[in-house]
Design an enzyme around this catalytic site. Structure first.
Site, PDB file in Angstrom:
ATOM      1  N   ASP A  98       0.820  -1.203   0.000  1.00 42.04           N
ATOM      2  CA  ASP A  98       0.000   0.000   0.000  1.00 42.04           C
ATOM      3  C   ASP A  98       0.858   1.259   0.000  1.00 42.04           C
ATOM      4  O   ASP A  98       1.723   1.414   0.863  1.00 42.04           O
ATOM      5  CB  ASP A  98      -0.913  -0.013   1.229  1.00 42.04           C
ATOM      6  CG  ASP A  98      -1.929   1.113   1.242  1.00 42.04           C
ATOM      7  OD1 ASP A  98      -2.213   1.666   0.162  1.00 42.04           O
ATOM      8  OD2 ASP A  98      -2.432   1.437   2.318  1.00 42.04           O
ATOM      9  N   ASP A 276      -3.181   7.269  -5.402  1.00 43.76           N
ATOM     10  CA  ASP A 276      -3.237   6.298  -4.316  1.00 43.76           C
ATOM     11  C   ASP A 276      -3.494   4.897  -4.849  1.00 43.76           C
ATOM     12  O   ASP A 276      -4.564   4.612  -5.385  1.00 43.76           O
ATOM     13  CB  ASP A 276      -4.345   6.700  -3.347  1.00 43.76           C
ATOM     14  CG  ASP A 276      -4.454   5.778  -2.147  1.00 43.76           C
ATOM     15  OD1 ASP A 276      -3.412   5.213  -1.744  1.00 43.76           O
ATOM     16  OD2 ASP A 276      -5.565   5.642  -1.607  1.00 43.76           O
TER      17      ASP A 276
END
Length: 404
Positions: A98, A276
């Site tokens: 992530d 993101d």
């Protein structure tokens, strides 16, 4: 940064192939022949997902509040994972990846195996997440092996004694900015990330991360995460860079300034937002979303939480244009729709046409007015350059793909 964080959706687009995580110690773009690859497996969530738009929105609302966000495997249709070695000899743990968080931690399912390289720092790790998920435990430093070319000494890791939301996975490899570790460990203000340590230990020559994804519906749905540089073989043009935005809270993440037009119609004036990998969709401010919904003629589908259009409306769909640092990136009509072959993964109908642009839940002016998630990143190569505080983009062979 505030200590409350959101453990939300990292729905990487489903794929049947593996991805490669690569290293470079060279100061120039690597060719494919010099890539050292770590395979990332695509994990399909057997628990299913009710509404990816809602999951993405929950993640972003915590980021808008100044927190950080991680992933909840139970809320994701699929996730990108890697088997990471910890200790010497190494024990492998399956971790989520992530860019929206920066702590590395293990122990959610498989227990931590201590070796001669394990050092208890005496610190505790505690992160509460916006969706009431959490991880708590002790901080250790240990040898972390991403692959034979990416070995990190004395890496800070959290060893979970209690956690939630991982659903069969062992922890998380956070590759976001180091500021996102602030306040997560009791005996340090912040802790170096894996990228920080690869750089300071001389394994890579610059703190640069290159990310490549191919559409999940393509014939070769592979990807590559490159530490230390970008992979020139994956792009079809030059990398164009833009500075990290100065607007808060987007400036705390991989934040940029951009404007968006639907065809020739502006729907979002130049404003700040983020790029993101932990967000599936493309989220835009509510006022921009209303303009997009009206222009496309789409209706909101309650089952998926996504906008739905008819075949006739799809044939009339215009491109979206993202202007970033003076360069315009075209997201084609095909790039704006969810892969139809994967409709069942999101609760859609077999022949439904669903748009991947969704409402962020906040009006423009929040300081984080858009999120370019996976559905954007599968069409454009992205580079995250910590050393120069900038983000870069380039077209790929999949920018104009029609596989969805």
């Amino acid at each position: 940064m505030v200590p409350s964080r959101s453990l939300s959706s990292l729905l990487a687009l489903p794929a049947l192939a593996f991805l490669s995580l690569s290293a470079s110690a060279l100061p120039h773009p690597r060719t494919a022949s010099s890539t050292a690859a770590l395979k990332l497996a695509v994990r399909i969530n057997s628990y299913g997902i009710k509404n990816i738009a809602a999951a993405d929105r929950a993640r972003i609302q915590v980021l808008q509040a100044g927190g950080s966000s991680s992933v909840n495997a139970a809320n994701a249709g699929t996730t990108y994972t890697a088997d990471i070695g910890v200790g010497s000899p190494a024990t492998n743990y399956t971790l989520l990846l992530d860019t929206g968080s920066s702590n590395t931690w293990i122990g959610a399912n498989k227990a931590y195996v201590k070796t001669a390289t394990s050092q208890d720092t005496g610190g505790t790790v505690y992160v509460t997440y916006g969706d009431q998920s959490y991880v708590s435990g002790e901080e250790y430093t240990d040898t972390v092996t991403l692959n034979s070319d990416l070995v990190i000494d004395n890496q800070s890791i959290g060893v979970a004694s209690d956690s939630s939301g991982m659903e069969g996975l062992d922890g998380l490899l956070g590759i976001g900015p180091v500021d996102l570790t602030e306040g997560t460990v009791s005996n340090a203000n912040e802790v170096p990330t894996v990228t920080d340590n690869l750089y300071t230990q001389g394994t890579i020559s610059s703190e640069v991360l290159g990310v490549f994804f191919a559409p999940a519906s393509s014939d070769d749905s592979t990807g590559e995460l490159t530490f230390g540089d970008y992979d020139a073989s994956k792009i079809t043009g030059d990398i164009s860079y833009v500075p990290i935005t100065s607007t808060s809270p987007a400036s705390a993440y991989w934040g940029i300034d951009q404007s968006i037009s639907y065809g020739s119609t502006s729907i979002l004036a130049k404003t700040a937002g983020i790029v993101d990998t932990g967000t599936t969709l493309i989220l835009i401010a509510s006022d921009a979303f209303s303009k997009y919904k009206s222009a496309t003629g789409a209706t909101l589908d309650q089952s998926t939480g996504l906008l739905q259009i008819t075949p006739d409306q799809y044939s009339q769909l215009s491109s979206l244009y993202f202007t970033i640092g003076g360069v315009t990136y075209e997201l084609t009509p095909n790039g704006q729709i969810w892969p139809r072959s994967l409709n069942s993964a999101i609760g859609g109908t077999t022949d439904g046409i669903y748009l991947v642009v969704a409402d962020s839940g906040s009006a423009s002016g929040s300081g984080l007015d858009f999120t370019n998630g996976y559905c954007f990143l599968e069409r454009f190569y992205s580079v995250y350059d910590t050393s120069n505080s900038r983000v870069g983009f380039a077209t790929t062979e999949y920018t104009y793909a029609t596989t969805n």
